[in-house]
Design a protein around this motif. Structure first.
Motif, PDB file in Angstrom:
ATOM      1  N   PRO A 277      51.390  13.042  24.482  1.00  0.00           N
ATOM      2  CA  PRO A 277      52.137  13.226  23.248  1.00  0.00           C
ATOM      3  C   PRO A 277      51.750  11.868  22.963  1.00  0.00           C
ATOM      4  O   PRO A 277      52.656  10.466  23.826  1.00  0.00           O
ATOM      5  CB  PRO A 277      53.371  12.687  22.762  1.00  0.00           C
ATOM      6  CG  PRO A 277      54.030  14.501  24.158  1.00  0.00           C
ATOM      7  CD  PRO A 277      53.018  14.684  25.158  1.00  0.00           C
ATOM      8  N   VAL A 278      51.185  11.135  22.275  1.00  0.00           N
ATOM      9  CA  VAL A 278      50.520   9.750  22.402  1.00  0.00           C
ATOM     10  C   VAL A 278      51.140   9.041  20.622  1.00  0.00           C
ATOM     11  O   VAL A 278      50.803   9.728  20.389  1.00  0.00           O
ATOM     12  CB  VAL A 278      49.231   8.456  22.706  1.00  0.00           C
ATOM     13  CG1 VAL A 278      49.335   8.792  24.220  1.00  0.00           C
ATOM     14  CG2 VAL A 278      48.245   9.919  22.133  1.00  0.00           C
ATOM     15  N   SER A 279      51.544   7.694  20.795  1.00  0.00           N
ATOM     16  CA  SER A 279      51.707   7.222  19.116  1.00  0.00           C
ATOM     17  C   SER A 279      50.453   5.648  18.904  1.00  0.00           C
ATOM     18  O   SER A 279      50.372   5.253  19.825  1.00  0.00           O
ATOM     19  CB  SER A 279      53.240   6.624  18.716  1.00  0.00           C
ATOM     20  OG  SER A 279      53.274   5.759  19.731  1.00  0.00           O
ATOM     21  N   ALA A 280      50.306   6.257  17.452  1.00  0.00           N
ATOM     22  CA  ALA A 280      49.527   4.752  17.482  1.00  0.00           C
ATOM     23  C   ALA A 280      50.204   4.096  15.971  1.00  0.00           C
ATOM     24  O   ALA A 280      51.258   5.362  15.814  1.00  0.00           O
ATOM     25  CB  ALA A 280      48.092   4.891  16.441  1.00  0.00           C
ATOM     26  N   PRO A 281      50.149   3.618  15.053  1.00  0.00           N
ATOM     27  CA  PRO A 281      50.380   2.734  14.535  1.00  0.00           C
ATOM     28  C   PRO A 281      51.282   3.305  13.346  1.00  0.00           C
ATOM     29  O   PRO A 281      52.219   3.788  12.586  1.00  0.00           O
ATOM     30  CB  PRO A 281      50.161   1.441  13.902  1.00  0.00           C
ATOM     31  CG  PRO A 281      49.824   0.905  15.756  1.00  0.00           C
ATOM     32  CD  PRO A 281      49.401   2.244  16.113  1.00  0.00           C
ATOM     33  N   ASP A 282      50.280   4.342  12.995  1.00  0.00           N
ATOM     34  CA  ASP A 282      50.227   4.549  12.087  1.00  0.00           C
ATOM     35  C   ASP A 282      49.518   6.928  12.528  1.00  0.00           C
ATOM     36  O   ASP A 282      50.126   7.441  10.729  1.00  0.00           O
ATOM     37  CB  ASP A 282      48.883   5.325  11.379  1.00  0.00           C
ATOM     38  CG  ASP A 282      47.485   4.937  12.066  1.00  0.00           C
ATOM     39  OD1 ASP A 282      47.595   5.081  13.101  1.00  0.00           O
ATOM     40  OD2 ASP A 282      46.562   4.652  11.248  1.00  0.00           O
ATOM     41  N   LEU A 283      49.799   7.108  12.916  1.00  0.00           N
ATOM     42  CA  LEU A 283      49.758   8.092  13.616  1.00  0.00           C
ATOM     43  C   LEU A 283      50.273   8.869  14.868  1.00  0.00           C
ATOM     44  O   LEU A 283      50.245   8.093  16.173  1.00  0.00           O
ATOM     45  CB  LEU A 283      48.422   9.148  13.221  1.00  0.00           C
ATOM     46  CG  LEU A 283      47.307   9.153  14.155  1.00  0.00           C
ATOM     47  CD1 LEU A 283      46.328   9.949  13.491  1.00  0.00           C
ATOM     48  CD2 LEU A 283      47.051   7.940  14.769  1.00  0.00           C
ATOM     49  N   GLN A 284      50.773   9.680  14.869  1.00  0.00           N
ATOM     50  CA  GLN A 284      51.261  10.877  15.694  1.00  0.00           C
ATOM     51  C   GLN A 284      50.263  11.845  17.107  1.00  0.00           C
ATOM     52  O   GLN A 284      49.634  12.158  15.611  1.00  0.00           O
ATOM     53  CB  GLN A 284      52.069  11.628  16.249  1.00  0.00           C
ATOM     54  CG  GLN A 284      53.774  10.929  15.975  1.00  0.00           C
ATOM     55  CD  GLN A 284      54.399  10.387  16.579  1.00  0.00           C
ATOM     56  OE1 GLN A 284      54.165  10.331  18.157  1.00  0.00           O
ATOM     57  NE2 GLN A 284      54.409   8.966  16.342  1.00  0.00           N
ATOM     58  N   GLY A 285      49.868  11.504  17.645  1.00  0.00           N
ATOM     59  CA  GLY A 285      48.492  13.162  18.381  1.00  0.00           C
ATOM     60  C   GLY A 285      49.605  12.681  19.926  1.00  0.00           C
ATOM     61  O   GLY A 285      49.747  12.683  20.264  1.00  0.00           O
ATOM     62  N   ASN A 286      48.113  13.816  20.485  1.00  0.00           N
ATOM     63  CA  ASN A 286      48.393  14.153  22.037  1.00  0.00           C
ATOM     64  C   ASN A 286      46.504  13.554  22.363  1.00  0.00           C
ATOM     65  O   ASN A 286      45.601  14.152  21.688  1.00  0.00           O
ATOM     66  CB  ASN A 286      48.214  15.756  22.070  1.00  0.00           C
ATOM     67  CG  ASN A 286      49.616  15.987  22.062  1.00  0.00           C
ATOM     68  OD1 ASN A 286      50.445  15.701  23.285  1.00  0.00           O
ATOM     69  ND2 ASN A 286      50.329  16.572  21.244  1.00  0.00           N
TER      70      ASN A 286
END
Lengths: 279, 279
Positions: free
Chosen positions: A258-267
């Motif tokens: 799991p990684v996050s970016a300023p505007d969204l979560q993802g894998n």
């Protein structure tokens, strides 16, 4: 075909002096209106025109109209005003229009379906296989990996666990994507991404899904491999070679994180062994 | 709103005694009819009903109706007969109906968009980067990898080569998928698969795309890495770590190989180093 012009919603709006379609703003400078009640096409046309004039004055860009299936009779009006189709699901059509003179920067439509095949091996080197009730392998005595479709909004690893459980009753833990395949014209012009997923069994008891699965079993890996169906199929030969290499500890696929970016979560799926060994 | 009932197509068909919609059979026991000329909705309704009766007698399963945008006025008629929406593209809506009593086995709609980011490093360890004219990084002085959308019907490796060429003028050869990311709600309920692709430059001269790209350059890899934009972004930090490991020869991604199955062609992406070293 047309709704009555004394339709309550239009009536209310006219009485209240409202000449705009109800709309919510999106974060890209656009607006979205979701139609929910029947309306006379000519009333809709007038409302749409005055709304478009206002949104143009306000500097809006994209205009989205979501039409539920039962209100599809209003689509023709929107098309006449210059709207085109963005996408559709079973119960709605999404229309879109671009106000600025420049080329639009609207998001592309979805282009791919996503499927999975699950490689589930137990401690006795038996692989979990099924025979399907429908589809092109029906009635041919072919034993294959459980497969399925990953839904929109669903992670590949969650979809794999769900499909194995639904088809066989076996609980699993996702390990890795071992490989993936891209093909085209899965239906009409759409493409297909198909992920081969290694899963670790957490339970052994089989409870085959009645609607889709004819039979399910744990089958010795060598027996699965020997099936002419596998041997005569270039893609399946590669897949079984990869699975064998994985079983013998020689192969690394992509592991999700799991990684996050300023505007969204993802894998993020990547070769974790190679990245870790470097450090 | 309605086309004239003396529409030539309907007229011709009536004169010829034809009471069926023209349709082609698909290989799954279904039929597809593509509407191409205006028709009075009541005439369409009558034709659709008699066609459905005939197809039912013939044991057909799925019935597809492709409506071009300018004939969207016919959709309401089909919905009244029980059709729902399967998917839509800019210029058409695809409706579908399932004749058998059992649950349908129609293909799922596309659920994902596919995007790429291209990691292109030259012999001086400079990376190809761009500043975009639009989007959320506009005007922030951020240098990023060229990115783009893979079209339906396009291979990931072809889409990567095309996007790099379009945005920067640089010719490249696809090497590997280094990692991929899955996120949700890319637009409405649709999901997104985003592939980080290693590309080998075949030319060095930059010719930035006027419409989308503010500037493009070859930038020392260390300088790219140092950008706060990269350092403050968990996903980008992983991506740059992976790219660094790849550059140093420590990392293996998935390499595409064309493979055929009895019924389709595709590309299998897998860890080719691990599979080869095993043999």
């Amino acid at each position: 075909m047309a709704a009555s012009s004394t339709d309550p919603m239009v009536g209310e709006e006219a009485n209240g002096g409202v000449t705009m379609l109800p709309a919510v703003e999106d974060k890209y400078g656009g607006v979205m209106t979701e139609m929910s009640r029947p309306m006379d096409p000519s009333a809709f046309s007038a409302l749409l025109r005055s709304s478009l004039s206002n949104w143009t004055l306000q500097g809006k860009k994209g205009v989205w109209i979501k039409l539920p299936r039962q209100l599809i009779g209003l689509a023709e009006t929107a098309v006449k005003e210059g709207f085109w189709f963005h996408h559709a699901e079973k119960n709605y059509l999404m229309l879109v229009y671009w106000i600025p003179k420049q080329d639009h920067t609207l998001p592309s439509n979805a282009s791919h379906r996503v499927g999975i095949a699950a490689f589930v091996l137990n401690h006795k080197k038996e692989v979990l296989v099924v025979q399907e009730k429908t589809g092109r392998f029906k009635g041919q005595g072919i034993w294959k990996f459980p497969t399925g479709v990953v839904n929109e909004g669903e992670y590949i690893h969650d979809g794999s666990v769900r499909e194995v459980k639904e088809e066989t009753g076996v609980d699993t833990e996702f390990v890795q994507v071992l490989a993936f395949r891209q093909t085209h014209k899965a239906f009409f012009e759409k493409s297909d991404l198909f992920f081969v997923c290694m899963m670790k069994p957490l339970s052994l008891e089989i409870n085959a899904q009645e609607s889709e699965i004819e039979a399910a079993q744990w089958m010795p890996w060598g027996e699965y491999n020997k099936q002419p169906f596998v041997q005569n199929h270039e893609l399946l030969r590669y897949m079984t070679d990869i699975c064998s290499a994985k079983t013998n500890g020689h192969y690394e696929g992509f592991t999700p994180l799991p990684v996050s970016a300023p505007d969204l979560q993802g894998n993020l799926y990547f070769n974790n062994r190679d990245l870790s060994s470097r450090q």
